[in-house]
Design a protein around this motif. Sequence first.
Motif, PDB file in Angstrom:
ATOM      1  N   ALA A 150      39.582  56.595   4.000  1.00 55.15           N
ATOM      2  CA  ALA A 150      41.192  56.802   3.924  1.00 55.15           C
ATOM      3  C   ALA A 150      41.553  56.109   5.226  1.00 55.15           C
ATOM      4  O   ALA A 150      42.866  55.811   5.506  1.00 55.15           O
ATOM      5  N   GLY A 151      40.711  55.348   6.020  1.00 51.71           N
ATOM      6  CA  GLY A 151      40.968  54.736   7.076  1.00 51.71           C
ATOM      7  C   GLY A 151      39.862  54.273   8.009  1.00 51.71           C
ATOM      8  O   GLY A 151      38.824  54.819   8.030  1.00 51.71           O
ATOM      9  N   ASP A 152      40.294  53.311   9.051  1.00 54.98           N
ATOM     10  CA  ASP A 152      39.120  52.885   9.671  1.00 54.98           C
ATOM     11  C   ASP A 152      40.006  52.061  11.159  1.00 54.98           C
ATOM     12  O   ASP A 152      40.934  51.811  10.844  1.00 54.98           O
ATOM     13  N   THR A 153      39.020  52.064  12.091  1.00 52.97           N
ATOM     14  CA  THR A 153      39.220  51.402  13.007  1.00 52.97           C
ATOM     15  C   THR A 153      38.184  50.557  13.837  1.00 52.97           C
ATOM     16  O   THR A 153      37.009  50.966  13.511  1.00 52.97           O
ATOM     17  N   ILE A 154      38.266  49.638  14.831  1.00 50.64           N
ATOM     18  CA  ILE A 154      37.098  49.014  15.534  1.00 50.64           C
ATOM     19  C   ILE A 154      37.402  49.400  17.025  1.00 50.64           C
ATOM     20  O   ILE A 154      38.323  49.204  17.585  1.00 50.64           O
ATOM     21  N   LEU A 155      36.368  50.075  17.695  1.00 50.64           N
ATOM     22  CA  LEU A 155      36.345  50.107  19.061  1.00 50.64           C
ATOM     23  C   LEU A 155      35.258  49.304  19.705  1.00 50.64           C
ATOM     24  O   LEU A 155      34.190  49.041  19.483  1.00 50.64           O
ATOM     25  N   TYR A 156      36.108  48.489  20.450  1.00 47.95           N
ATOM     26  CA  TYR A 156      35.207  47.257  20.936  1.00 47.95           C
ATOM     27  C   TYR A 156      34.756  47.546  22.339  1.00 47.95           C
ATOM     28  O   TYR A 156      35.380  48.121  23.021  1.00 47.95           O
ATOM     29  N   SER A 157      33.436  47.078  22.750  1.00 47.72           N
ATOM     30  CA  SER A 157      32.718  47.517  23.862  1.00 47.72           C
ATOM     31  C   SER A 157      33.463  46.730  25.012  1.00 47.72           C
ATOM     32  O   SER A 157      33.973  45.447  24.865  1.00 47.72           O
ATOM     33  N   SER A 158      33.756  47.585  25.964  1.00 50.94           N
ATOM     34  CA  SER A 158      34.387  46.866  27.250  1.00 50.94           C
ATOM     35  C   SER A 158      33.465  46.627  28.491  1.00 50.94           C
ATOM     36  O   SER A 158      33.728  45.941  29.482  1.00 50.94           O
ATOM     37  N   ALA A 159      32.111  47.064  28.368  1.00 51.09           N
ATOM     38  CA  ALA A 159      31.169  47.197  29.580  1.00 51.09           C
ATOM     39  C   ALA A 159      30.070  47.226  28.647  1.00 51.09           C
ATOM     40  O   ALA A 159      29.602  47.789  27.967  1.00 51.09           O
ATOM     41  N   ILE A 160      28.846  46.553  29.417  1.00 46.61           N
ATOM     42  CA  ILE A 160      27.551  46.541  29.256  1.00 46.61           C
ATOM     43  C   ILE A 160      26.672  47.863  29.775  1.00 46.61           C
ATOM     44  O   ILE A 160      26.906  47.717  31.091  1.00 46.61           O
ATOM     45  N   LEU A 161      26.391  48.712  29.169  1.00 45.35           N
ATOM     46  CA  LEU A 161      25.672  49.922  29.754  1.00 45.35           C
ATOM     47  C   LEU A 161      24.032  49.692  29.558  1.00 45.35           C
ATOM     48  O   LEU A 161      23.832  49.242  28.347  1.00 45.35           O
ATOM     49  N   LYS A 162      23.310  50.067  30.369  1.00 48.87           N
ATOM     50  CA  LYS A 162      21.594  50.071  30.381  1.00 48.87           C
ATOM     51  C   LYS A 162      21.531  51.156  29.615  1.00 48.87           C
ATOM     52  O   LYS A 162      21.834  52.329  30.033  1.00 48.87           O
ATOM     53  N   LYS A 163      20.613  50.873  28.545  1.00 44.34           N
ATOM     54  CA  LYS A 163      20.390  52.028  27.596  1.00 44.34           C
ATOM     55  C   LYS A 163      18.849  52.348  27.576  1.00 44.34           C
ATOM     56  O   LYS A 163      18.171  51.153  27.596  1.00 44.34           O
ATOM     57  N   THR A 164      18.626  53.471  28.144  1.00 42.26           N
ATOM     58  CA  THR A 164      17.181  53.803  28.382  1.00 42.26           C
ATOM     59  C   THR A 164      16.793  55.138  27.709  1.00 42.26           C
ATOM     60  O   THR A 164      17.624  56.091  27.342  1.00 42.26           O
TER      61      THR A 164
END
Length: 175
Positions: A150-164
């Motif tokens: 019924a709907g959608d959107t896109i959330l864009y990354s604004s920062a790079i986070l270190k994933k561990t």
Amino acid sequence: MSTCTSPSDNGSTLDEQDRKLVLATQAGLPLVSDPWGALGQQLGMDHEDVLSRFQRMQETGAIRRVAAVPDHYKLGYRFNGMTVWDVRDDAIAEMGQRVGELPFVSHCYRRPRHLPYWNYNLFAMVHGTSRDEVEAKAGQIRKLLGATSAGDTILYSSAILKKTGLRLRKEKATS
């Protein structure tokens, strides 16, 4: 779509050698043709023992997987969009599976809605070399979902986070 499970006591306790292997690989495997042999040499174990220990830890659920994690920024994929979708509850299992199988979706999962503020229940991360590429990939998902969404959107990354993942601490020596 991935699921999250919590194994009960299934023999996934780490012994001292397993713990040494986990500590030695927390920053990644050695980038050599035989990483298992290199780890074994570093820890005084043979190649086969290292490999069988990792296989056992994976089978018991102590570790989920051993996999390459490419740096998508270095590969030119600098645009990251978490696409979020309002998918009918009766269709989410099937559609989530289908979206998760798309070659350009790096991860896909179901989350609860928080009405009336947040009606999205399916999340799918896509990466692209441009914003237009991310939008085009979202368009492919939109077409796949069709009337189930019924709907959608896109959330864009604004920062790079270190994933561990989880990090074990080395045992402190007792006096």
